[in-house]
Design an enzyme around this catalytic site. Structure first.
Site, mmCIF file in Angstrom:
data_model
loop_
_atom_site.group_PDB
_atom_site.id
_atom_site.type_symbol
_atom_site.label_atom_id
_atom_site.label_comp_id
_atom_site.label_asym_id
_atom_site.label_seq_id
_atom_site.Cartn_x
_atom_site.Cartn_y
_atom_site.Cartn_z
ATOM 1 N N THR A 151 -10.871 8.183 6.139
ATOM 2 C CA THR A 151 -11.049 9.075 4.989
ATOM 3 C C THR A 151 -12.015 10.179 4.919
ATOM 4 O OG1 THR A 151 -11.961 8.695 2.684
ATOM 5 C CG2 THR A 151 -12.932 7.024 4.309
ATOM 6 N N ASP A 152 -11.975 11.001 4.077
ATOM 7 C CA ASP A 152 -12.766 12.204 3.841
ATOM 8 C C ASP A 152 -13.937 11.808 3.415
ATOM 9 O OD1 ASP A 152 -11.594 11.219 1.735
ATOM 10 O OD2 ASP A 152 -11.750 13.276 0.462
ATOM 11 N N TRP A 211 -7.490 11.689 -0.930
ATOM 12 C CA TRP A 211 -6.710 12.150 -2.135
ATOM 13 C C TRP A 211 -5.360 11.778 -2.023
ATOM 14 C CZ3 TRP A 211 -9.129 16.330 -5.549
ATOM 15 C CH2 TRP A 211 -10.455 16.799 -5.365
ATOM 16 N N GLY A 254 0.711 -1.216 -0.103
ATOM 17 C CA GLY A 254 -0.037 0.155 0.101
ATOM 18 C C GLY A 254 1.009 1.347 0.036
ATOM 19 N N GLN A 255 0.460 2.344 -0.560
ATOM 20 C CA GLN A 255 1.020 3.593 -0.401
ATOM 21 C C GLN A 255 1.487 4.189 0.885
ATOM 22 O OE1 GLN A 255 -0.509 6.700 -3.405
ATOM 23 N NE2 GLN A 255 -2.579 5.722 -3.001
ATOM 24 N N TYR A 278 -18.046 2.410 0.520
ATOM 25 C CA TYR A 278 -16.632 2.435 0.894
ATOM 26 C C TYR A 278 -16.567 3.584 2.241
ATOM 27 C CZ TYR A 278 -11.871 4.277 1.245
ATOM 28 O OH TYR A 278 -10.601 4.815 1.834
ATOM 29 N N ASP A 310 -4.322 -11.275 7.394
ATOM 30 C CA ASP A 310 -5.139 -10.965 6.294
ATOM 31 C C ASP A 310 -6.511 -10.607 6.799
ATOM 32 O OD1 ASP A 310 -7.218 -11.202 4.159
ATOM 33 O OD2 ASP A 310 -6.493 -13.164 3.536
ATOM 34 N N TYR A 363 -9.418 -1.917 2.487
ATOM 35 C CA TYR A 363 -10.528 -2.205 1.287
ATOM 36 C C TYR A 363 -10.529 -0.971 0.522
ATOM 37 C CZ TYR A 363 -13.776 -4.268 -2.088
ATOM 38 O OH TYR A 363 -14.275 -4.747 -3.349
ATOM 39 N N LYS A 411 -15.702 2.543 6.049
ATOM 40 C CA LYS A 411 -14.582 3.242 6.874
ATOM 41 C C LYS A 411 -15.069 4.054 8.091
ATOM 42 C CE LYS A 411 -10.744 3.790 5.677
ATOM 43 N NZ LYS A 411 -9.510 2.859 6.194
HETATM 44 N N1 LIG Z 1 -5.743 6.231 -1.318
HETATM 45 C C1 LIG Z 1 -6.581 7.239 -0.964
HETATM 46 O O1 LIG Z 1 -6.950 8.315 -1.843
HETATM 47 C C2 LIG Z 1 -7.090 7.505 0.352
HETATM 48 C C3 LIG Z 1 -7.980 8.447 0.479
HETATM 49 C C4 LIG Z 1 -8.464 8.605 2.051
HETATM 50 C C5 LIG Z 1 -7.897 7.816 3.057
HETATM 51 N N2 LIG Z 1 -7.301 6.467 2.719
HETATM 52 C C6 LIG Z 1 -7.138 5.344 3.590
HETATM 53 O O2 LIG Z 1 -5.697 5.347 3.976
HETATM 54 C C7 LIG Z 1 -4.996 4.084 4.168
HETATM 55 C C8 LIG Z 1 -4.143 3.818 3.062
HETATM 56 O O3 LIG Z 1 -4.600 3.861 2.078
HETATM 57 P P1 LIG Z 1 -3.339 3.567 0.724
HETATM 58 O O4 LIG Z 1 -3.666 4.471 -0.430
HETATM 59 O O5 LIG Z 1 -2.021 3.255 1.521
HETATM 60 O O6 LIG Z 1 -3.775 1.922 0.309
HETATM 61 P P2 LIG Z 1 -3.610 1.231 -1.134
HETATM 62 O O7 LIG Z 1 -2.331 1.730 -1.659
HETATM 63 O O8 LIG Z 1 -4.898 1.015 -1.887
HETATM 64 O O9 LIG Z 1 -3.231 -0.178 -0.319
HETATM 65 C C9 LIG Z 1 -4.118 -0.822 0.476
HETATM 66 C C10 LIG Z 1 -3.478 -1.807 1.481
HETATM 67 O O10 LIG Z 1 -4.341 -2.530 1.953
HETATM 68 C C11 LIG Z 1 -3.992 -3.940 1.935
HETATM 69 N N3 LIG Z 1 -5.014 -4.698 1.970
HETATM 70 C C12 LIG Z 1 -5.949 -4.909 1.373
HETATM 71 N N4 LIG Z 1 -6.802 -5.790 1.732
HETATM 72 C C13 LIG Z 1 -6.384 -6.674 2.582
HETATM 73 C C14 LIG Z 1 -6.305 -7.759 3.424
HETATM 74 N N5 LIG Z 1 -7.442 -8.566 3.090
HETATM 75 N N6 LIG Z 1 -5.648 -8.116 4.165
HETATM 76 C C15 LIG Z 1 -4.301 -7.371 4.518
HETATM 77 N N7 LIG Z 1 -3.821 -6.412 3.721
HETATM 78 C C16 LIG Z 1 -4.994 -5.974 2.732
HETATM 79 C C17 LIG Z 1 -3.269 -4.069 0.593
HETATM 80 O O11 LIG Z 1 -2.505 -5.165 0.791
HETATM 81 P P3 LIG Z 1 -1.050 -5.642 -0.416
HETATM 82 O O12 LIG Z 1 0.114 -5.149 0.375
HETATM 83 O O13 LIG Z 1 -1.007 -7.270 0.041
HETATM 84 O O14 LIG Z 1 -1.457 -5.163 -1.504
HETATM 85 C C18 LIG Z 1 -2.328 -2.555 0.626
HETATM 86 O O15 LIG Z 1 -1.247 -2.840 1.530
HETATM 87 C C19 LIG Z 1 -6.455 3.307 3.993
HETATM 88 O O16 LIG Z 1 -6.970 2.988 5.366
HETATM 89 C C20 LIG Z 1 -7.576 4.076 3.129
HETATM 90 O O17 LIG Z 1 -8.706 3.897 3.477
HETATM 91 C C21 LIG Z 1 -6.698 6.333 1.310
#
Ligand SMILES: NC(=O)c1ccc[n+]([C@@H]2O[C@H](COP(=O)([O-])OP(=O)(O)OC[C@H]3O[C@@H](n4cnc5c(N)ncnc54)[C@H](OP(=O)(O)O)[C@@H]3O)[C@@H](O)[C@H]2O)c1
Length: 304
Positions: free
Chosen positions: A107-108, A156, A15-16, A131, A42, A67, A135
């Site tokens: 999240t927002d 974002w 993940g990012q 989603y 998991d 997710y 959350k």
């Molecule tokens: N992306 C956005 O724009 C955004 C905006 C607001 C809030 N957020 C929140 O910020 C946080 C980080 O987001 P991100 O952008 O880093 O997410 P991301 O890049 O989409 O990565 C998702 C992560 O979740 C893991 N994951 C998904 N299903 C899983 C499962 N069943 N068991 C274990 N791990 C699982 C993935 O695993 P793998 O490493 O195996 O792929 C990956 O590491 C999240 O809580 C998200 O809701 C994100």
């Protein structure tokens, strides 16, 4: 004076936010950052979450895995709920049992977007998507499981890692001269690397002090606001500076780009509480977006 290096266990592998924490953690003298994801952890198997976290022996837990497929969640809400809500609660419960703080990412999209000004932590929630609902349920599950939590609502997110809007724009510009981008949703683009820097500071604060005002819900985004079209324009301005691909932007309304999930029109977050209580304020999104764009252009083949 605790000189001991603390073990920060972050959920997820690719993940990012987790990858950004692994990178920034290398510069930290206070934390060793460890990624804990599938298969060891998991989140679609909540009953096994506690044991996996216990085994990882954290001093602090960062709950960054989720997710995150916003549109897919519309038709897959039960699976998203297990990962984003049920397992989030189990992570909170494990933190309570282990006596360690948990920093949980949210999240927002917990807001409906009707407020004209930036949202405060105390504003009423009202998610418009599956989603967002899962959350929000996750926030509540963590808060119910342990008082020793920070819920960080961000927005974002982009980074050199994984899939994100910045990378998509640069990839599209490789093959297109013109890209239509939504111009009636406003939010705060946020660098995952900046999030990682913020989390390292917040974690240190939590381990240094039991103060109640360091705990609870906080908003944490990049400084400044933009529409998706503004964000794209800034990415291409930076790309032009670094000799990367550019495209002309067509500014379109959301109605011209229908998606399964409805997104809030305004999801700007007011981040003053975090600045006041934790002394953490992320820099301007334009600066970080430019840095990330440069990193893409200079270090990777964006076609791959
Ligand atoms: N992306 C956005 O724009 C955004 C905006 C607001 C809030 N957020 C929140 O910020 C946080 C980080 O987001 P991100 O952008 O880093 O997410 P991301 O890049 O989409 O990565 C998702 C992560 O979740 C893991 N994951 C998904 N299903 C899983 C499962 N069943 N068991 C274990 N791990 C699982 C993935 O695993 P793998 O490493 O195996 O792929 C990956 O590491 C999240 O809580 C998200 O809701 C994100």
């Amino acid at each position: 004076m605790g000189d001991k290096v603390r073990r920060m266990v972050v959920t997820g592998i690719e993940g990012q936010v987790v990858r950004s924490l692994l990178e920034r953690g290398q510069l930290s003298e206070k934390f060793e950052v460890v990624a804990l994801g599938r298969p060891a952890l998991d989140l679609s198997e909540p009953d096994r979450v506690g044991a996996a976290l216990r085994e990882a022996q954290p001093d602090v837990i960062v709950s960054a895995a989720a997710y995150t497929a916003v549109d897919r969640a519309e038709t897959d809400e039960p699976a998203a709920h297990v990962i984003n809500a049920v397992s989030a609660g189990r992570i909170g419960a494990a933190a309570a049992l282990l006596g360690v703080p948990v920093i949980h990412l949210s999240t927002d999209y917990v807001f409906d977007g009707e407020k004209p000004e930036p949202y405060l932590e105390t504003d009423p929630v009202g998610p418009t998507s599956a989603y967002g609902r899962t959350k929000l349920a996750g926030e509540r599950a963590v808060a119910e499981a342990t008082d020793n939590h920070v819920i960080l609502r961000t927005a974002w997110v982009y980074s050199p890692f994984g899939r994100n809007f910045l990378k998509t724009m640069l990839q599209l510009a490789e093959s297109r001269d013109h890209i239509n981008v939504v111009d009636d949703q406003v939010g705060n683009p946020t660098s995952a690397l900046d999030i990682a820097d913020g989390i390292l500071l917040i974690a240190d604060n939590l381990l240094e002090s039991d103060a109640a005002d360091l705990r609870g819900i906080f908003h944490m985004t990049g400084s400044g606001a933009a529409t998706w079209a503004d964000f794209a324009a800034e990415i291409f301005a930076a790309s032009a500076r670094y000799g990367g691909p550019i495209a002309e932007i067509g500014r379109i309304p959301s109605s011209a780009y229908p998606t399964p999930a409805r997104r809030p029109a305004n999801s700007r977050l007011d981040c003053q509480k975090l600045a006041h209580n934790h002394g953490v304020k992320l820099g301007s999104w334009e600066y970080s977006a430019s840095e990330t764009t440069e990193r893409f252009i200079h270090s990777i083949n964006i076609k791959s």
